[in-house]
Motif scaffolding. Structure first.
Motif, PDB file in Angstrom:
ATOM      1  N   GLY A   1      -2.890   0.238  -1.018  1.00 46.77           N
ATOM      2  CA  GLY A   1      -1.430   0.184  -1.070  1.00 46.77           C
ATOM      3  C   GLY A   1      -0.905  -1.076  -1.727  1.00 46.77           C
ATOM      4  O   GLY A   1      -1.517  -2.131  -1.677  1.00 46.77           O
ATOM      5  N   SER A   2       0.246  -0.944  -2.370  1.00 37.16           N
ATOM      6  CA  SER A   2       0.988  -2.053  -2.979  1.00 37.16           C
ATOM      7  C   SER A   2       0.172  -2.827  -4.014  1.00 37.16           C
ATOM      8  O   SER A   2       0.287  -4.049  -4.109  1.00 37.16           O
ATOM      9  CB  SER A   2       1.521  -2.993  -1.894  1.00 37.16           C
TER      10      SER A   2
ATOM     11  N   THR B   1      -0.369  -3.648  -7.902  1.00 33.20           N
ATOM     12  CA  THR B   1       0.220  -3.576  -9.237  1.00 33.20           C
ATOM     13  C   THR B   1      -0.724  -4.297 -10.196  1.00 33.20           C
ATOM     14  O   THR B   1      -0.742  -5.526 -10.252  1.00 33.20           O
ATOM     15  CB  THR B   1       1.628  -4.206  -9.281  1.00 33.20           C
TER      16      THR B   1
ATOM     17  N   ASP C   1       0.306  11.070  -4.539  1.00 38.88           N
ATOM     18  CA  ASP C   1       0.750  10.325  -3.366  1.00 38.88           C
ATOM     19  C   ASP C   1       0.156  10.986  -2.132  1.00 38.88           C
ATOM     20  O   ASP C   1      -0.286  12.135  -2.183  1.00 38.88           O
ATOM     21  CB  ASP C   1       2.281  10.335  -3.295  1.00 38.88           C
TER      22      ASP C   1
ATOM     23  N   GLY D   1       2.151  -0.245  -7.767  1.00 40.35           N
ATOM     24  CA  GLY D   1       2.998  -0.736  -6.683  1.00 40.35           C
ATOM     25  C   GLY D   1       3.189   0.244  -5.542  1.00 40.35           C
ATOM     26  O   GLY D   1       3.844  -0.085  -4.549  1.00 40.35           O
ATOM     27  N   GLU D   2       2.627   1.467  -5.654  1.00 38.56           N
ATOM     28  CA  GLU D   2       2.766   2.473  -4.592  1.00 38.56           C
ATOM     29  C   GLU D   2       2.321   1.873  -3.260  1.00 38.56           C
ATOM     30  O   GLU D   2       1.233   1.330  -3.138  1.00 38.56           O
ATOM     31  CB  GLU D   2       1.923   3.703  -4.922  1.00 38.56           C
ATOM     32  N   ALA D   3       3.199   1.973  -2.249  1.00 40.88           N
ATOM     33  CA  ALA D   3       2.930   1.334  -0.958  1.00 40.88           C
ATOM     34  C   ALA D   3       2.030   2.161  -0.039  1.00 40.88           C
ATOM     35  O   ALA D   3       1.379   1.614   0.845  1.00 40.88           O
ATOM     36  CB  ALA D   3       4.244   1.035  -0.251  1.00 40.88           C
ATOM     37  N   SER D   4       1.974   3.474  -0.235  1.00 44.91           N
ATOM     38  CA  SER D   4       1.194   4.347   0.655  1.00 44.91           C
ATOM     39  C   SER D   4      -0.295   4.091   0.537  1.00 44.91           C
ATOM     40  O   SER D   4      -0.822   3.971  -0.569  1.00 44.91           O
ATOM     41  CB  SER D   4       1.452   5.812   0.313  1.00 44.91           C
TER      42      SER D   4
END
Length: 196
Positions: free
Chosen positions: A89-90, A92, A55, A33-36
């Motif tokens: 990014g994003s 999951t 990150d 789920g990390e958006a970067s």
């Protein structure tokens, strides 16, 4: 002759000194789920909060790990194994599975990178340190647009080892010179504290 203004992020060259191998990548995890977004050649590392995941890094962060070179995950829509040279990014994966990040992580890794300098650089900048100026990229080709800043100090993100050996990008008296650098503030370096 003017240098080409075409940023490409951190491009691994070789390791500094005599070693059994020349370069190599290691595998780390990106938090589901990390958006970067992370691009091929982006500087990645660990946030000071100590999440245990890699990150994207910004200027002034000390726990730099290396150059991101690609990712592998199970696509949540197609459910197919997916390899990309950038992390969009994003993502999951199903059951919050792992997102693998491939990183050139040796503290002795030498990289080539473009300077953001709009004017001339100087021979005296070699062996000094500079921060990163930008750490973005393009989703069209997945390549980073990271550049080094044009201000130098005794300690910062990158240590300048010399100019590029590419004759189209090694004019030290022109804007956008390409530097050969290593990461000065490296998480795996002997003088750096860990996350957290």
């Amino acid at each position: 002759m003017a240098n080409q203004d075409a940023a490409f992020g951190l491009r691994p060259l070789k390791t500094v000194g005599q070693q059994d191998d020349s370069t190599g990548m290691a595998s780390y995890n990106i938090e589901p789920g990390e958006a970067s977004l992370m691009y091929q050649g982006s500087l990645v590392g660990s946030l000071a909060t100590g999440t245990g995941y890699v990150d994207i890094m910004t200027a002034g962060l000390l726990l730099n790990l290396g150059a991101f070179w690609g990712t592998f995950y199970v696509d949540p829509t197609t459910l197919k194994p997916t390899f990309k040279n950038y992390y969009p990014g994003s993502i999951t994966p199903p059951s919050s599975g792992a997102i693998e990040a491939f990183v050139y992580d040796s503290p002795y890794q030498m990289f080539e990178v473009q300077s953001a300098a709009t004017g001339a650089s100087a021979q005296a900048d070699i062996f000094k340190c500079c921060d990163l100026d930008s750490n973005g990229g393009s989703t069209a080709n997945g390549v980073s647009s990271l550049e080094t800043a044009d201000t130098f100090s005794a300690q910062a993100t990158f240590k300048v080892l010399g100019v590029s050996r590419d004759p189209k990008n090694n004019e030290i008296g022109s804007a956008n010179v390409n530097w050969r650098v290593m990461i000065d503030e490296h998480l795996l370096g002997s003088g750096t504290a860990g996350a957290g």
